[in-house]
Design a protein around this motif. Structure first.
Motif, PDB file in Angstrom:
ATOM      1  N   LEU A  92      -8.368   7.871  -2.272  1.00 45.37           N
ATOM      2  CA  LEU A  92      -8.730   8.972  -1.366  1.00 45.37           C
ATOM      3  C   LEU A  92      -7.487   9.603  -0.750  1.00 45.37           C
ATOM      4  CD1 LEU A  92     -11.841   7.363   0.397  1.00 45.37           C
ATOM      5  CD2 LEU A  92     -11.857   9.235  -1.278  1.00 45.37           C
ATOM      6  N   ALA A  93      -6.554   8.774  -0.325  1.00 49.80           N
ATOM      7  CA  ALA A  93      -5.364   9.318   0.339  1.00 49.80           C
ATOM      8  C   ALA A  93      -4.507  10.130  -0.629  1.00 49.80           C
ATOM      9  CB  ALA A  93      -4.552   8.196   0.974  1.00 49.80           C
ATOM     10  N   ALA A  94      -4.425   9.701  -1.889  1.00 47.14           N
ATOM     11  CA  ALA A  94      -3.581  10.393  -2.876  1.00 47.14           C
ATOM     12  C   ALA A  94      -4.358  11.479  -3.622  1.00 47.14           C
ATOM     13  CB  ALA A  94      -3.012   9.388  -3.877  1.00 47.14           C
ATOM     14  N   ARG A  95      -5.608  11.676  -3.242  1.00 43.33           N
ATOM     15  CA  ARG A  95      -6.477  12.663  -3.894  1.00 43.33           C
ATOM     16  C   ARG A  95      -6.506  12.439  -5.413  1.00 43.33           C
ATOM     17  NH1 ARG A  95      -6.890  16.852   0.374  1.00 43.33           N
ATOM     18  NH2 ARG A  95      -5.029  16.764   1.654  1.00 43.33           N
ATOM     19  N   ILE A 148       0.837   4.111  -2.902  1.00 42.98           N
ATOM     20  CA  ILE A 148       0.482   5.511  -2.698  1.00 42.98           C
ATOM     21  C   ILE A 148       1.631   6.432  -3.096  1.00 42.98           C
ATOM     22  CG2 ILE A 148       1.031   5.779  -0.235  1.00 42.98           C
ATOM     23  CD1 ILE A 148      -1.773   7.197  -0.172  1.00 42.98           C
ATOM     24  N   ARG A 172      -8.171   0.156  -5.336  1.00 43.86           N
ATOM     25  CA  ARG A 172      -7.932   0.656  -3.989  1.00 43.86           C
ATOM     26  C   ARG A 172      -8.535   2.033  -3.733  1.00 43.86           C
ATOM     27  NH1 ARG A 172      -4.017  -2.343  -1.162  1.00 43.86           N
ATOM     28  NH2 ARG A 172      -4.571  -0.835   0.438  1.00 43.86           N
ATOM     29  N   ASP A 231      -8.955   3.295  -0.816  1.00 42.97           N
ATOM     30  CA  ASP A 231      -8.163   3.963   0.228  1.00 42.97           C
ATOM     31  C   ASP A 231      -7.024   4.771  -0.390  1.00 42.97           C
ATOM     32  OD1 ASP A 231      -7.021   1.501  -0.526  1.00 42.97           O
ATOM     33  OD2 ASP A 231      -6.437   0.932   1.515  1.00 42.97           O
ATOM     34  N   ARG A 254       1.115   9.302  -5.902  1.00 41.89           N
ATOM     35  CA  ARG A 254       1.438  10.731  -5.706  1.00 41.89           C
ATOM     36  C   ARG A 254       2.356  11.241  -6.822  1.00 41.89           C
ATOM     37  NH1 ARG A 254       1.119  10.269   0.548  1.00 41.89           N
ATOM     38  NH2 ARG A 254      -0.859  11.364   0.777  1.00 41.89           N
ATOM     39  N   THR A 283       0.832  -1.204   0.000  1.00 43.42           N
ATOM     40  CA  THR A 283       0.000   0.000   0.000  1.00 43.42           C
ATOM     41  C   THR A 283       0.870   1.258   0.000  1.00 43.42           C
ATOM     42  OG1 THR A 283      -1.700  -1.208   1.175  1.00 43.42           O
ATOM     43  CG2 THR A 283      -1.869   1.183   1.212  1.00 43.42           C
ATOM     44  N   ARG A 284       1.936   1.225   0.783  1.00 47.12           N
ATOM     45  CA  ARG A 284       2.805   2.414   0.871  1.00 47.12           C
ATOM     46  C   ARG A 284       3.467   2.699  -0.478  1.00 47.12           C
ATOM     47  NH1 ARG A 284       5.123   5.031   5.526  1.00 47.12           N
ATOM     48  NH2 ARG A 284       3.419   4.028   6.601  1.00 47.12           N
TER      49      ARG A 284
END
Lengths: 214, 214
Positions: free
Chosen positions: B79-82, B52, B74, B76, B56, B48-49
């Motif tokens: 959303l986390a990386a917009r 992302i 994914r 998640d 980015r 996952t890391r």
């Protein structure tokens, strides 16, 4: 369910292979009957759809028992299945990102394996994580790529660097429970000790009783 | 960025192995120079890391080009990386769950491989998904566990059952672009045709120009 350090007293992490023919849901049902205080669903082999189906099945069991369900790694699955928390390792979503996405309705746990990783947590905004998983305490076959074992003294050193409730994990057996609590852990997390046990309820009861044995 | 059917004109899906030593980000940079209209990050091997971090990196490139970034599977990470969207296959998070979690700020794409799967979409609340991926059109080595190929006539039959914009995917080459658009597809999605090309920008230009060739 709002995070409570009591969740960490006896925290079982699932492993599909170790649960075997009994299955993850039945193993969790028995573990809940034995008194586990939190259930983490961990499965890196399942598809997302399979993972969420299992999460929903466990959600019914844990909710009925008043015990939190935590999803390993997958914030999307935790949110979609309305789990109580997500557990994030060093190679998972960054807890600061996860907190931004999830808001404050979800507990966030985070794994650390050394003092440097605990010190990094202190740099994050307050309230980013609710609890720490510290380990591995001992070498464990369920996580072959884990960091070097800390031993009980190593766990104590890590715990001395932080004021966040922490659960110890990694190869923990009955005999280690009291020393780990004495070292400052809020409780213990186990995989094999419950998932691979012939009687998960009995295994949970023995681990809970072991808190008192010195 | 709000969903627009123009995103689907030439939609590249990344594949780390096919991008090879050039890397995913450099391949995407060249594909954007060639005019691709959407980029999907797909990587089922990464942690996952890592995912992302790549998201980015691509986010900077796609935002500068005014092109959407979509994350496969994914939510998640999206959303986390917009990111601008998430693409959900039949074994990923259910789109209805994903829409509930994500709200309406994120585009949702969904893969279908037959008429039954398109008919299922009609049962969901309006606005659950923004677009469909229909395929595989042809057999493709980049998705060995895919459903049976539809062929161009099969794509037309599926498209005739729905009024959601759709991109065709699976083994598509230059010669198929005009027939697929003529069959009603808003555009084509490709993996190998761009990721494995010696010159991804030129490959993108050829696929775009192929819209006009009958």
């Amino acid at each position: 369910m709002t995070f409570d350090a009591q969740w960490l007293r006896l925290y079982v992490v699932t492993d599909s292979a170790l649960c075997g023919d009994r299955g993850v849901a039945e193993t969790v049902r028995q573990a809940l009957a034995g008194g586990v205080t939190a259930v983490q669903l961990r499965d890196h082999e399942a598809t997302t759809r399979e993972l969420i189906d299992t999460a929903r099945e466990l959600r019914h069991l844990t909710a009925a028992a008043g015990v939190p369900l935590i999803i390993d790694d997958r914030l999307d699955v935790a949110l979609a299945a309305r789990a109580d928390g997500v557990h994030l390792g060093q190679s998972d979503l960054h807890p600061v990102d996860a907190r931004r996405v999830a808001g404050h309705g979800l507990a966030i746990g985070h794994s650390v394996s050394c003092i440097d990783e605990v010190e990094a947590v202190a740099e994050w905004p307050a309230g980013t994580i609710d609890y720490l998983g510290i380990g591995p305490v001992f070498a464990t076959p369920t996580k072959p790529n884990a960091a070097a074992p800390l031993g009980i003294d190593g766990v104590r050193e890590v715990l001395d660097c932080c004021d966040i409730p922490a659960v110890a994990i990694g190869g923990i057996k009955e005999v280690h429970v009291a020393p780990l609590r004495e070292a400052g852990a809020a409780g213990v997390a186990v995989v094999s000790a419950i998932c691979a046990a012939p009687d998960p309820a009995a295994a949970a009861r023995i681990l809970l009783a072991a808190e008192e044995i010195r």
